[in-house]
Scaffold this motif. Structure first.
Motif, PDB file in Angstrom:
ATOM      1  N   ARG A  13       0.892  -1.199  -0.111  1.00 31.76           N
ATOM      2  CA  ARG A  13       0.029   0.028   0.079  1.00 31.76           C
ATOM      3  C   ARG A  13       0.873   1.261  -0.066  1.00 31.76           C
ATOM      4  O   ARG A  13       0.359   2.263  -0.291  1.00 31.76           O
ATOM      5  CB  ARG A  13      -1.061  -0.077   1.179  1.00 31.76           C
ATOM      6  N   TRP A  16       1.515   4.144  -2.896  1.00 27.77           N
ATOM      7  CA  TRP A  16       0.655   5.173  -3.157  1.00 27.77           C
ATOM      8  C   TRP A  16       0.984   6.375  -2.572  1.00 27.77           C
ATOM      9  O   TRP A  16       0.420   7.431  -2.570  1.00 27.77           O
ATOM     10  CB  TRP A  16      -0.827   4.649  -2.903  1.00 27.77           C
ATOM     11  N   GLU A 116      -0.243  -6.266 -17.830  1.00 29.06           N
ATOM     12  CA  GLU A 116      -1.499  -7.158 -17.859  1.00 29.06           C
ATOM     13  C   GLU A 116      -2.408  -6.928 -19.116  1.00 29.06           C
ATOM     14  O   GLU A 116      -2.588  -5.913 -19.594  1.00 29.06           O
ATOM     15  CB  GLU A 116      -2.429  -6.658 -16.609  1.00 29.06           C
ATOM     16  N   PHE A 202      -2.932  -2.699 -18.513  1.00 25.82           N
ATOM     17  CA  PHE A 202      -2.532  -2.059 -17.200  1.00 25.82           C
ATOM     18  C   PHE A 202      -0.984  -2.323 -16.905  1.00 25.82           C
ATOM     19  O   PHE A 202      -0.708  -3.767 -17.342  1.00 25.82           O
ATOM     20  CB  PHE A 202      -3.474  -2.442 -15.827  1.00 25.82           C
TER      21      PHE A 202
ATOM     22  N   MET B   1      -4.570  -6.279  -2.650  1.00 31.76           N
ATOM     23  CA  MET B   1      -5.225  -4.861  -3.096  1.00 31.76           C
ATOM     24  C   MET B   1      -6.154  -5.548  -4.216  1.00 31.76           C
ATOM     25  O   MET B   1      -5.725  -6.091  -5.041  1.00 31.76           O
ATOM     26  CB  MET B   1      -4.709  -3.751  -3.494  1.00 31.76           C
ATOM     27  N   LYS B   3      -8.018  -5.668  -7.396  1.00 27.48           N
ATOM     28  CA  LYS B   3      -7.306  -5.276  -8.839  1.00 27.48           C
ATOM     29  C   LYS B   3      -8.114  -4.106  -9.247  1.00 27.48           C
ATOM     30  O   LYS B   3      -7.412  -3.056 -10.018  1.00 27.48           O
ATOM     31  CB  LYS B   3      -7.766  -6.298  -9.748  1.00 27.48           C
ATOM     32  N   GLU B   6      -6.552  -1.027  -7.838  1.00 22.40           N
ATOM     33  CA  GLU B   6      -5.229  -0.842  -8.187  1.00 22.40           C
ATOM     34  C   GLU B   6      -5.110  -0.003  -9.839  1.00 22.40           C
ATOM     35  O   GLU B   6      -4.202   0.635  -9.866  1.00 22.40           O
ATOM     36  CB  GLU B   6      -4.555  -2.084  -8.405  1.00 22.40           C
ATOM     37  N   THR B  19      -5.871   4.524   0.448  1.00 23.83           N
ATOM     38  CA  THR B  19      -5.342   2.986   0.710  1.00 23.83           C
ATOM     39  C   THR B  19      -5.214   2.425   1.953  1.00 23.83           C
ATOM     40  O   THR B  19      -5.035   1.298   1.982  1.00 23.83           O
ATOM     41  CB  THR B  19      -3.907   3.179   0.082  1.00 23.83           C
TER      42      THR B  19
END
Lengths: 219, 611
Positions: A13, A16, A116, A202, B1, B3, B6, B19
């Motif tokens: 996390r 971010w 992805e 992504f 997390m 998807k 994200e 978050t």
């Protein structure tokens, strides 16, 4: 104590947290751990800390480096564990030592990434990507301070390899960190501009290691 | 997390607020708790994480071993749109789990303009908006906070309200819910029993009848619910829980600092001020407790600032001792100490000099009324002499910016009072010329006005609000009266004030109006970015209601008020008396000089009011 260097991970996390917020987070974490950062002199004193190559928001790293100074002496061996104990989730301090090289000598970054693909087969994409990035030059449009410019990103890619995974293509690359700087986000950007069929749905990246010009690990 | 999350985060502003993962967040094993509480704040992360009440109750609820309480905030517009597009439901920050996995949604509502955001968050949790449509016991959806002293506009949507201070009450409620869940009670049974807990108001157990003119005819409790719900308080603040290890945001929030609460309640009794009445009786913390908690919190958070909170900092008796105690720790560590809510009348040189050692900020005074007559009428016990005296000290000490706050539209206000505001600003400018050490730097005097909003449980709860047009006329009169370039005048728009006035003294008939506003996109309306006046007026219109009925109508003292089932401690007779004294411009002594027997003391068994 002279200039010290911290090596830390920023994953999960914590990716971010923006660069500016990270500086603030570091400052508070040092205070929580009972370390007194050395402050600048002057009208508006601020702690003397600097982080090499600020990370983009959303990019993880196992090899962040931060220089700082402390008031007084301290046992450096204990510092990583003490700091990690007071960090937000995802920040782990792995080492602390006296500064050896200037940040300016940091030349290459080893990165891993994931492209992805929701609809397209990863195996096919991996082959196509390998072919695309093998081109002798990859000229893209890039926003610069002077507006839009043309830039060949190929010279900034020292090594690049793709491997098919589950719904994603895994990327492993060594790219130029400074002079020129290659933001990894430009890799999928290049696809979007030059070969949209290969552009992933992504993409995300993680820094693995820092290197000197001669590919020795930068400490 | 998740998807979906994200992929959204790289596209939204300040993703770190969505978050979780901050230092000091409370993580529990969800398999090992019986009740999962989503503590919902109907505004952004930056606002909610600055709220001391939220921080206290997060810790008190988590002190129950069978409860895991997590935080939920309202996403900003860009995130909201992305979540809708990605079909990502609202989630709690600690676990990242969507709200359908929770047993309780607990809202903290400090401001009426957050009502539509509450509706929106209930909807984003995937639940029907109305309490009556949520037939199962779980999830329980309840709310507290200062807006709950007149909860009526929200009565249809929430299962119950907690009135007053939540430290003990919330946990009593969660204990009952724990039993209810274990023993399999149905919702009506739980609500009937919850209504027996002190401070719990279950709106569905009260029938409201209206007169043909729209005023309330009667309020009738059912099923053993009390006729009046008495506000809960914590008697001893020194032993009350205070989180010395609050969550430390990893991104910038509005108030990035340690908050120390000096006392609750206020000795002043300004007649327009709801807070001055609903937080009584006065209970102070000992300076030793505060210094200890402050230092511990600074150590545990690494914050560089500490702020003293209360309704009137200067009225904290041991203020010098407290400042000394904190400065001992703060100065050597470059930690700033700030004291908002100082009064102009006893703002001492001593305190000011102490603060100057660390950091210097502008001076702000809430003067409220432009003439002594009007200030007496509203019981704002500030004289111009005190104000000029304070400014003289401040200017001599190097300050060169003063902010003055006023309200327009207070009961008994005349044009003379409004022109008086400009005159006062002129005399402060003159005071600066006479006292400033360094005139080259210039001075900035800022005058701000807002539109007076009559609030429930205050002596002005029966008063009309002036119309928008009249407010603008008064603004223009004041603009024309200010003629110095050193005096800057800012006025707040009256649009929000009108809606706030409607909601704060509203009744249950506003429920459909709130739903209509929300359906038309109303959320985060405390932000001018999202507030739309017309949306409110159209919604009122649709249900045959008018803003004037709620905002501009003077109410008779005999009228049954929509919030009459709520007892905040202060007797109605006291409010009536205070209102009458307004009309004769008579000051009431503050609680320290003479107890007015307002009635709040009966909330405190064996306790002593610090008035």
């Amino acid at each position: 104590m002279d200039k010290l260097r911290l090596r830390f991970e920023k994953t999960g996390r914590a990716v971010w947290i923006s660069h500016l917020d990270l500086m603030h987070t570091m400052q508070r974490a040092f205070s929580r751990a009972g370390y007194a950062l050395k402050y600048s002199e002057g009208f508006n004193p601020h702690p003397q800390i600097s982080i090499a190559l600020p990370l983009s928001v959303g990019v993880g790293s196992y090899c962040e480096l931060m220089d700082f100074r402390l008031n007084g002496d301290t046992a450096l061996a204990a510092l990583p564990a003490r700091l990690t104990a007071v960090m937000p989730e995802g920040i782990r301090v792995t080492d602390c030592y006296e500064q050896v090289n200037k940040f300016a000598l940091l030349k290459y970054l080893e990165i891993r990434g994931s492209f992805e693909y929701d609809e397209r087969p990863a195996g096919e994409m991996a082959e196509e990507l390998t072919r695309f990035f093998a081109q002798p030059e990859i000229v893209i449009e890039k926003k610069t301070k002077r507006g839009l410019g043309q830039s060949d990103i190929k010279p900034a890619i020292r090594e690049i390899a793709f491997e098919a995974g589950e719904g994603e293509v895994l990327l492993h690359a060594v790219i130029s960190a400074q002079e020129p700087t290659l933001n990894p986000a430009l890799l999928p950007d290049a696809l979007r501009q030059l070969k949209p069929a290969l552009a992933p749905d992504f993409a995300k990246f993680t820094r693995i290691e820092n290197y000197l010009e001669n590919m020795q690990v930068f400490r | 997390m998740d998807k979906r999350l994200e992929r959204i985060l790289p596209r939204v502003q300040k993703p770190a607020r969505y978050t979780g993962g901050e230092y000091n967040q409370i993580i529990k094993d969800k398999q090992k708790v019986d009740l999962r509480v989503a503590f919902c704040f109907p505004d952004t992360y930056e606002i909610g994480m600055s709220n001391l009440g939220m921080s206290i109750l997060y810790h008190t609820m988590n002190s129950l071993p069978y409860v895991w309480c997590e935080r939920v905030f309202a996403p900003w517009g860009d995130m909201y749109e992305e979540m809708k597009k990605a079909e990502l439901p609202l989630y709690a920050l600690e676990s990242g789990d969507s709200l359908d996995q929770f047993d309780v949604l607990a809202f903290s509502i400090g401001y009426e303009m957050a009502y539509t955001t509450v509706l929106d968050m209930i909807d984003q949790a995937g639940l029907p908006l109305r309490s009556a449509e949520r037939t199962a016991l779980l999830p329980l959806v309840f709310a507290g906070g200062s807006a709950a002293v007149n909860a009526e506009p929200m009565a249809d949507f929430l299962d119950l309200f907690v009135i007053g201070e939540g430290e003990e009450m919330n946990n009593d409620l969660l204990a009952l819910l724990h039993t209810a869940k274990t023993e399999g009670w149905d919702k009506p049974e739980f609500l009937r029993r919850a209504a027996q807990i002190g401070g719990v108001y279950v709106p569905s157990l009260y029938d409201i009848a209206y007169h043909p003119d729209g005023t309330v005819a009667s309020i009738t409790p059912r099923d053993g619910a009390p006729e009046r719900v008495t506000k809960r308080i914590v008697v001893d603040l020194d032993s009350a829980p205070y989180p010395v290890n609050p969550v430390v945001p990893s991104t910038e929030v509005v108030h990035d600092r340690v908050n120390l609460e000096l006392f609750r309640g206020c000795v002043r009794g300004c007649r327009f001020c709801q807070a001055g009445y609903i937080y009584r009786p006065i209970r102070a913390k000992k300076p030793e407790t505060l210094v200890k908690q402050g230092i511990e919190a600074l150590k545990n958070t690494g914050h560089e600032d500490v702020t003293l909170l209360s309704l009137s900092t200067s009225d904290y008796r041991p203020l010098p001792a407290l400042c000394d105690g904190l400065l001992d720790y703060c100065e050597s560590r470059s930690i700033g100490l700030s004291l908002p809510s100082l009064r102009a009348d006893n703002f001492s040189m001593e305190i000011m000099e102490k603060l100057q050692k660390v950091r210097k900020s502008g001076l702000t005074f809430a003067v409220e009324g432009g003439s002594q007559r009007l200030r007496d009428a509203i019981n704002k016990n500030v004289t111009e002499g005190d104000l000029l005296h304070t400014c003289a000290i401040a200017f001599a000490g190097g300050w060169n910016s003063v902010k003055l706050y006023y309200m327009l539209g207070l009961p008994t206000e005349t044009d003379e009072d409004i022109v008086g505001i400009a005159d006062m600003a002129g005399r402060i400018l003159h005071c600066w010329r006479e006292n400033a050490k360094n005139k080259n730097r210039g001075v900035k005097i800022t005058v701000s006005t807002s539109c007076f909003i009559p609030k429930p449980h205050s002596p002005f709860q029966w008063e009309p609000q002036i119309t928008r047009e009249e407010y603008l006329r008064r603004v223009n009169l004041l603009r024309a009266s200010i003629n110095s370039r050193s005096v800057v005048y800012n006025w707040h728009d009256a649009d929000t004030s009108v809606v706030e006035a409607v909601l704060s003294r509203g009744d249950r008939r506003l429920g459909p109006v709130l739903e209509e506003v929300w359906k038309n996109g109303g959320r985060l309306e405390a932000w001018s970015d999202y507030f739309r006046f017309d949306r409110w007026m159209n919604a009122l219109d649709k249900f045959g209601l008018t803003a004037a009925f709620y905002a501009e109508r003077e109410r008779s003292v005999e009228e049954v008020l929509p919030w009459d089932m709520i007892d905040v401690g202060v007797r109605k007779a006291h409010l009536v008396k205070e209102r009458e004294r307004c009309y004769s411009s008579t000051l009431s002594p503050d609680c320290r000089h003479q107890c007015s027997a307002c009635g709040a003391l009966r909330l405190m068994e064996g306790g002593k009011c610090d008035g």
